[in-house]
Design a protein around this motif. Structure first.
Motif, PDB file in Angstrom:
ATOM      1  N   PRO A  94     -20.910 -11.385  -5.611  1.00  0.00           N
ATOM      2  CA  PRO A  94     -20.027 -12.137  -4.704  1.00  0.00           C
ATOM      3  C   PRO A  94     -19.327 -11.299  -3.634  1.00  0.00           C
ATOM      4  CG  PRO A  94     -19.711 -12.850  -6.951  1.00  0.00           C
ATOM      5  CD  PRO A  94     -20.594 -11.635  -7.003  1.00  0.00           C
ATOM      6  N   LEU A  95     -19.185 -10.016  -3.840  1.00  0.00           N
ATOM      7  CA  LEU A  95     -18.522  -9.192  -2.829  1.00  0.00           C
ATOM      8  C   LEU A  95     -19.513  -8.496  -1.895  1.00  0.00           C
ATOM      9  CD1 LEU A  95     -15.553  -7.707  -4.847  1.00  0.00           C
ATOM     10  CD2 LEU A  95     -15.572  -9.652  -3.263  1.00  0.00           C
ATOM     11  N   ASN A  96     -20.794  -8.822  -2.021  1.00  0.00           N
ATOM     12  CA  ASN A  96     -21.803  -8.238  -1.151  1.00  0.00           C
ATOM     13  C   ASN A  96     -22.373  -9.328  -0.251  1.00  0.00           C
ATOM     14  OD1 ASN A  96     -23.623  -6.583   0.108  1.00  0.00           O
ATOM     15  ND2 ASN A  96     -25.034  -6.505  -1.620  1.00  0.00           N
ATOM     16  N   VAL A  97     -21.586  -9.709   0.746  1.00  0.00           N
ATOM     17  CA  VAL A  97     -22.001 -10.690   1.739  1.00  0.00           C
ATOM     18  C   VAL A  97     -22.235  -9.928   3.042  1.00  0.00           C
ATOM     19  CG1 VAL A  97     -21.337 -12.760   3.020  1.00  0.00           C
ATOM     20  CG2 VAL A  97     -20.653 -12.507   0.621  1.00  0.00           C
ATOM     21  N   ARG A  98     -23.435 -10.018   3.564  1.00  0.00           N
ATOM     22  CA  ARG A  98     -23.763  -9.341   4.815  1.00  0.00           C
ATOM     23  C   ARG A  98     -23.474 -10.285   5.980  1.00  0.00           C
ATOM     24  NH1 ARG A  98     -27.097  -8.710   0.925  1.00  0.00           N
ATOM     25  NH2 ARG A  98     -28.592 -10.256   1.631  1.00  0.00           N
ATOM     26  N   SER A  99     -23.016  -9.720   7.095  1.00  0.00           N
ATOM     27  CA  SER A  99     -22.639 -10.556   8.223  1.00  0.00           C
ATOM     28  C   SER A  99     -22.552  -9.737   9.497  1.00  0.00           C
ATOM     29  CB  SER A  99     -21.277 -11.200   7.929  1.00  0.00           C
ATOM     30  OG  SER A  99     -20.866 -11.990   9.012  1.00  0.00           O
ATOM     31  N   ARG A 123     -12.048  -7.825   4.112  1.00  0.00           N
ATOM     32  CA  ARG A 123     -13.187  -8.487   4.755  1.00  0.00           C
ATOM     33  C   ARG A 123     -14.164  -9.004   3.692  1.00  0.00           C
ATOM     34  NH1 ARG A 123     -18.466  -7.262   6.415  1.00  0.00           N
ATOM     35  NH2 ARG A 123     -19.073  -8.317   8.339  1.00  0.00           N
ATOM     36  N   ARG A 124     -14.477  -8.157   2.701  1.00  0.00           N
ATOM     37  CA  ARG A 124     -15.397  -8.581   1.629  1.00  0.00           C
ATOM     38  C   ARG A 124     -14.837  -9.793   0.883  1.00  0.00           C
ATOM     39  NH1 ARG A 124     -15.827  -3.052   0.811  1.00  0.00           N
ATOM     40  NH2 ARG A 124     -14.466  -3.156  -0.999  1.00  0.00           N
ATOM     41  N   ALA A 125     -13.552  -9.753   0.561  1.00  0.00           N
ATOM     42  CA  ALA A 125     -12.939 -10.873  -0.162  1.00  0.00           C
ATOM     43  C   ALA A 125     -12.923 -12.143   0.691  1.00  0.00           C
ATOM     44  CB  ALA A 125     -11.522 -10.501  -0.593  1.00  0.00           C
ATOM     45  N   THR A 126     -12.691 -11.999   1.974  1.00  0.00           N
ATOM     46  CA  THR A 126     -12.653 -13.157   2.869  1.00  0.00           C
ATOM     47  C   THR A 126     -14.038 -13.773   3.029  1.00  0.00           C
ATOM     48  OG1 THR A 126     -10.769 -12.200   4.031  1.00  0.00           O
ATOM     49  CG2 THR A 126     -11.974 -13.935   5.167  1.00  0.00           C
ATOM     50  N   LEU A 127     -15.057 -12.938   3.186  1.00  0.00           N
ATOM     51  CA  LEU A 127     -16.418 -13.468   3.280  1.00  0.00           C
ATOM     52  C   LEU A 127     -16.844 -14.120   1.967  1.00  0.00           C
ATOM     53  CD1 LEU A 127     -18.198 -10.698   5.380  1.00  0.00           C
ATOM     54  CD2 LEU A 127     -17.575 -13.016   6.115  1.00  0.00           C
ATOM     55  N   ALA A 128     -16.403 -13.569   0.839  1.00  0.00           N
ATOM     56  CA  ALA A 128     -16.694 -14.190  -0.459  1.00  0.00           C
ATOM     57  C   ALA A 128     -16.049 -15.571  -0.534  1.00  0.00           C
ATOM     58  CB  ALA A 128     -16.203 -13.303  -1.593  1.00  0.00           C
ATOM     59  N   THR A 129     -14.854 -15.709   0.024  1.00  0.00           N
ATOM     60  CA  THR A 129     -14.181 -17.016   0.054  1.00  0.00           C
ATOM     61  C   THR A 129     -14.957 -17.994   0.919  1.00  0.00           C
ATOM     62  OG1 THR A 129     -12.035 -15.977  -0.280  1.00  0.00           O
ATOM     63  CG2 THR A 129     -12.026 -18.203   0.650  1.00  0.00           C
ATOM     64  N   LEU A 130     -15.455 -17.526   2.054  1.00  0.00           N
ATOM     65  CA  LEU A 130     -16.262 -18.394   2.916  1.00  0.00           C
ATOM     66  C   LEU A 130     -17.481 -18.913   2.163  1.00  0.00           C
ATOM     67  CD1 LEU A 130     -17.059 -19.664   5.626  1.00  0.00           C
ATOM     68  CD2 LEU A 130     -18.178 -17.496   6.182  1.00  0.00           C
ATOM     69  N   VAL A 131     -18.170 -18.034   1.471  1.00  0.00           N
ATOM     70  CA  VAL A 131     -19.351 -18.444   0.701  1.00  0.00           C
ATOM     71  C   VAL A 131     -18.955 -19.486  -0.337  1.00  0.00           C
ATOM     72  CG1 VAL A 131     -21.114 -17.662  -0.937  1.00  0.00           C
ATOM     73  CG2 VAL A 131     -20.604 -16.316   1.106  1.00  0.00           C
ATOM     74  N   TYR A 132     -17.820 -19.274  -0.987  1.00  0.00           N
ATOM     75  CA  TYR A 132     -17.337 -20.223  -1.990  1.00  0.00           C
ATOM     76  C   TYR A 132     -17.129 -21.609  -1.375  1.00  0.00           C
ATOM     77  CZ  TYR A 132     -14.236 -22.459  -5.340  1.00  0.00           C
ATOM     78  OH  TYR A 132     -13.674 -23.347  -6.208  1.00  0.00           O
ATOM     79  N   LEU A 133     -16.693 -21.666  -0.121  1.00  0.00           N
ATOM     80  CA  LEU A 133     -16.421 -22.940   0.543  1.00  0.00           C
ATOM     81  C   LEU A 133     -17.687 -23.658   1.004  1.00  0.00           C
ATOM     82  CD1 LEU A 133     -13.356 -21.864   2.728  1.00  0.00           C
ATOM     83  CD2 LEU A 133     -13.323 -23.287   0.661  1.00  0.00           C
ATOM     84  N   LEU A 134     -18.792 -22.937   1.107  1.00  0.00           N
ATOM     85  CA  LEU A 134     -20.036 -23.537   1.603  1.00  0.00           C
ATOM     86  C   LEU A 134     -20.813 -24.220   0.481  1.00  0.00           C
ATOM     87  CD1 LEU A 134     -21.278 -20.633   3.897  1.00  0.00           C
ATOM     88  CD2 LEU A 134     -20.202 -22.781   4.607  1.00  0.00           C
ATOM     89  N   PRO A 135     -21.500 -25.315   0.792  1.00  0.00           N
ATOM     90  CA  PRO A 135     -22.344 -26.003  -0.200  1.00  0.00           C
ATOM     91  C   PRO A 135     -23.726 -25.369  -0.297  1.00  0.00           C
ATOM     92  CG  PRO A 135     -22.360 -27.229   1.829  1.00  0.00           C
ATOM     93  CD  PRO A 135     -21.435 -26.052   2.051  1.00  0.00           C
TER      94      PRO A 135
END
Length: 141
Positions: free
Chosen positions: A77-82, A99-111
């Motif tokens: 979950p903390l390895n989101v590339r962007s 940044r890693r935590a914020t991108l992980a939150t974004l992924v959590y919000l996506l279906p």
């Protein structure tokens, strides 16, 4: 020492305060399935989501694994590339950990699981090994 930030070409700046509204505009772009060993019953892959900003394309992608039929999770979950540079309330880049935590939150919000499962269902006839055909598992006593 210069205070200017050099962004890789194609990077997009994204205010962290706009995260929840951005999640509504991000759409599924692609899911790739990694073909493992012939007898591997479950798969893994990468999914990519995008959002267009004027003439720029912001994207996030991450690895996923199938835990069971119908269940997919992020591999890390903390390895989101962007290509997104997240900015704080003052317009400064977020620290790497935030940044890693914020991108992980974004992924959590996506279906995203639905899109990945749709791709897996489309490849189902080619990928599943029936339980009876799979090699028996030996357990240590």
């Amino acid at each position: 020492m210069s205070s200017l930030i050099r962004l890789p070409e194609g990077s997009v700046c994204w205010p962290v305060g706009a995260l929840s509204s951005a999640a509504q505009d991000v759409h599924h772009a692609q899911t790739r399935i990694a073909r493992g060993a012939d007898n591997a019953p479950f798969l893994s892959g990468i999914t990519r989501w995008e959002r267009r900003y004027a003439d720029m394309l912001a994207w996030v992608e991450w690895n996923w694994v199938e835990m069971d039929e119908g269940t997919v999770v992020q591999a890390d979950p903390l390895n989101v590339r962007s290509n997104v540079l997240l900015l704080d309330e003052r317009g400064r880049p977020l620290l790497s950990s935030r940044r890693r935590a914020t991108l992980a939150t974004l992924v959590y919000l996506l279906p995203w699981q639905g899109a990945v499962l749709d791709e897996l269902r489309q490849s189902a006839p080619q990928r599943r090994v029936s339980a009876s055909a799979a090699a028996p598992m030996r357990l240590a006593a």
